[in-house]
Design a protein around this motif. Structure first.
Motif, mmCIF file in Angstrom:
data_model
loop_
_atom_site.group_PDB
_atom_site.id
_atom_site.type_symbol
_atom_site.label_atom_id
_atom_site.label_comp_id
_atom_site.label_asym_id
_atom_site.label_seq_id
_atom_site.Cartn_x
_atom_site.Cartn_y
_atom_site.Cartn_z
ATOM 1 N N THR A 1 40.073 60.438 28.834
ATOM 2 C CA THR A 1 40.130 58.977 28.961
ATOM 3 C C THR A 1 38.735 58.382 28.915
ATOM 4 O O THR A 1 38.496 57.373 28.234
ATOM 5 N N LEU A 2 37.776 59.000 29.623
ATOM 6 C CA LEU A 2 36.396 58.509 29.583
ATOM 7 C C LEU A 2 35.857 58.574 28.161
ATOM 8 O O LEU A 2 35.251 57.603 27.689
ATOM 9 N N CYS A 3 36.087 59.674 27.479
ATOM 10 C CA CYS A 3 35.604 59.807 26.099
ATOM 11 C C CYS A 3 36.179 58.711 25.210
ATOM 12 O O CYS A 3 35.466 58.121 24.396
ATOM 13 N N ARG A 4 37.462 58.434 25.373
ATOM 14 C CA ARG A 4 38.120 57.387 24.578
ATOM 15 C C ARG A 4 37.576 56.006 24.944
ATOM 16 O O ARG A 4 37.236 55.211 24.072
ATOM 17 N N GLU A 5 37.461 55.726 26.249
ATOM 18 C CA GLU A 5 36.990 54.413 26.709
ATOM 19 C C GLU A 5 35.536 54.148 26.305
ATOM 20 O O GLU A 5 35.169 53.023 25.994
#
Length: 101
Positions: free
Chosen positions: A13-17
């Motif tokens: 999720t962090l990578c995507r955000e």
């Protein structure tokens, strides 16, 4: 009774955000720029400020071609400047109450 919502993001999720690779996140964590909870990258959980901080770190790294140590120092100094400006503004407001005629 008050309720506080705590947002935690996992690595995907962090990578995507933040629109970054897991390799970048691992480097950023290794240099103390972002501090997750958990022992391994698969277990890491990040707070809701991590995407912004990660994007800022990657931007400094890429655009200014800073090493990660330099990025960490730059972000720390920028945060300190922000805090000092906030404190200065608050003190000016307090002083203004005493100097108004």
């Amino acid at each position: 009774m008050s309720s506080t919502l705590i947002v935690q993001l996992d690595m995907p999720t962090l990578c995507r955000e933040a629109d970054v690779s897991a390799d970048y996140v691992i480097e950023i964590v290794e240099h103390g720029i972002v501090e997750p909870r958990g022992r391994t990258p698969q277990d890491w959980l990040f707070d809701d400020q991590a995407p912004l901080l990660t994007r800022r770190a990657v931007k400094l790294h890429q655009q200014l071609q800073l090493e990660w140590e330099g990025v960490a120092l730059a972000l720390e100094l920028l945060d300190e400047v922000r805090q000092l400006r906030t404190e200065n503004s608050r003190l000016r407001q307090q002083l203004g109450r005493f100097t108004q005629v």
